[in-house]
Scaffold this active site. Sequence first.
Site, PDB file in Angstrom:
ATOM      1  N   SER A 179      61.312  65.100 -55.500  1.00 33.42           N
ATOM      2  CA  SER A 179      62.717  65.045 -55.093  1.00 33.42           C
ATOM      3  C   SER A 179      62.915  65.461 -53.631  1.00 33.42           C
ATOM      4  O   SER A 179      62.514  64.755 -52.725  1.00 33.42           O
ATOM      5  CB  SER A 179      63.556  65.914 -56.041  1.00 33.42           C
ATOM      6  N   ASP A 181      57.742  58.844 -41.927  1.00 32.81           N
ATOM      7  CA  ASP A 181      58.364  57.665 -41.304  1.00 32.81           C
ATOM      8  C   ASP A 181      58.608  57.861 -39.812  1.00 32.81           C
ATOM      9  O   ASP A 181      58.512  56.904 -39.032  1.00 32.81           O
ATOM     10  CB  ASP A 181      59.685  57.338 -42.004  1.00 32.81           C
ATOM     11  N   LYS A 210      60.004  61.171 -57.849  1.00 33.77           N
ATOM     12  CA  LYS A 210      61.401  61.292 -58.265  1.00 33.77           C
ATOM     13  C   LYS A 210      62.300  60.923 -57.091  1.00 33.77           C
ATOM     14  O   LYS A 210      62.482  61.702 -56.163  1.00 33.77           O
ATOM     15  CB  LYS A 210      61.717  62.709 -58.739  1.00 33.77           C
TER      16      LYS A 210
END
Length: 705
Positions: free
Chosen positions: A465, A476, A490
């Site tokens: 999460s 990224d 998740k």
Amino acid sequence: MRIAYVFLGAFLAIVQSASAEVASPPVLAPLERQAEAAQLSAQFLSRYSYKPVPLDDALSARVMDGFIKSLDPDRMLFLQADIDKFMAERSEIDDAIERKDLKIPFAIFNAYEQRVVDRMTYARSLLKQDFDFSGQDNYSVLREKAPWPQSQAESDELWRKRVKSDWLRLKLGGKADAAIRETLDKRYENTLERAYKFKSDDVFQSFMDAYSNAIDPHTDYFGAAASADFDVSMKLSLFGIGAVLQERDDYTTIRELVPGGPAELSGKLAVGDRITGVGQGKSGPIKEVVGTRLDEVVQMIRGKKGSVVRLDILPADAGADATHRVVSLVRDKISLEKQAARKTVQTVKVGDAERKIGIITLPVFYEDFEAKGKGDKDYKSASRDVAKLLGELKDEKVDSVLMDLRNNGGGSLDEAIDLTGLFIGKGPVVQQRRSDGKTEVKSSDLAEPVWSGPMGVLINRGSASASEIFAAAIQDYGRGVIVGEGSFGKGTVQTVVDLDQMVHNSKPEYGELKVTIAQFFRVNGGTTQLRGVTPDISLPGLSDPTSFGETSYDNALPWAEIKPAKYAPEGNVTALLPALQSRHDARVKGDPDFQRLVKDIADLKAQREKGIVSLNEAERRKEAAAREKRFKDRAQASDGDNPAGDDGLEAGERSLTADIALENARKNAKDVLLDEAAAILADEVGLQDGVLNAATKPSGQADGK
């Protein structure tokens, strides 16, 4: 798990006669408020979930299956005849909820209680005999998909092997027969006694867990107790006495005193002391709590700040007839520092230079929402704590920072965004798509990063999460290297709904729902859902993807992709990855500790896949001897201690001193994966500085400070 009361006499008439020697467990019945809460939950979940699931026969069947699995996951208790009768009601759960009728799950739970009593009574009766360990018996330890016993005789044989396996483990651990009988008898007795302590709320919580999880894996129901524990975990604080408690032999025992808490500051309590009674206020009556469930004792001890609680104490190691003492304590705010962010520094040799790697361990993304809402300037927050630690690491002139998010299951979304901002400054962090298809970009508004130097993130299968949001954003942006095991997967958003507030109920009766309302997407457009975050450099892991992680759920949302957010990658980590991988491969190939870990993981995987253990003593001793030799070789190579082997004991069966010593030994064991992650970051620093190239000799192991 749903069966009408009329069935009880039929399928419990075949209970072993041994159960007649003990009293039947209490027959539990649903309360009106529980039936109303179930109906309210159904109304909400069928309309407002991210992917609404109608309450129909199909969902009813999934709820039934989940409830039965939660009660008897190893298929050791119920008989096939029980299951057949339960399944006759498999498609009736939906209708029962709508008419506020919870007889089906409660009848099943009552059957479960009786089965526990029956099987534990039978297991204890087996201890009167001796076992022959020279045969070729095997015991299956993976029974999740095994058939339920077809008859009482088949169940008896299954439990004979279970008891024999428990006995052999203790025997191999060095216990004499008399001590084994005593240990196992107490173990089974404790399990049996728990069947008499269940309450209506326990049944309802279990049933609602099955219902909510049938919607999706991360939708949950919180009764009053579960809701309070969830709030504590997010705030990292509560009002109490500052003691970690454990249930041992019917006593609530002090396992640890929290530094600076009322219990420690009083000087009147010690580890091992047993709480036999609890009184409220300076003169309220003391209620005896021997044999009382631990969660109930904890609730009695918690209370408002500044209020008085009195504890009747039986000193550690004193006999049952020893003199008690009463200790009065004033409740205060207790900070659960074990869950707070903490730092260490490791020094790694790289070529002729030494690199200092600052390591910040964050177990959960916590935030005290209540204190923040009240304008408390010192409210508890993961990102605020990490910012302070980064400032301290700057003062210590570390070369790189490693965020250790292993087994961090997530927490506050805002904290994940703010934490990312500490390393990227201002910019998009995560995208969030609601059930109506609209997407919102969540960004950090921090003007500039707190730490702009080299960094990395260490993850494993338990990182979920909010941990995945942070790690994905760092990846990224090319901001740091991601090291470890593929994460949990998740990628969904939940919010907590107070059912009492929803219907304007003035009393807290109905509990809360944690409901999935949206899905996370990375700034690159992909989602962390199902696939998780793939590390740049992989390290071995102990977890089993088939039983742990999003892929283990049959109703998990699929992976998806949307348009990327507008963001500007700023790091050069991607260009360094081939060299970092090459140096990592060369280093671990010659690292005996790392190679032993790889061997241990391979052995564990093989054992897990085998699914059975031999009940032949000679064969097991041969296996144990090989394991012991490996441990000794390891200890000699590392000049460390030889870890204790399997003593066959379960939690609470050792002395408290031995239990704590074992726990400390595990905490202090060499963390091979953390050391390697620190070495990778040291290489990253060297490569960025131009000091290293792929052909340079790999950096050495880290030394903790």
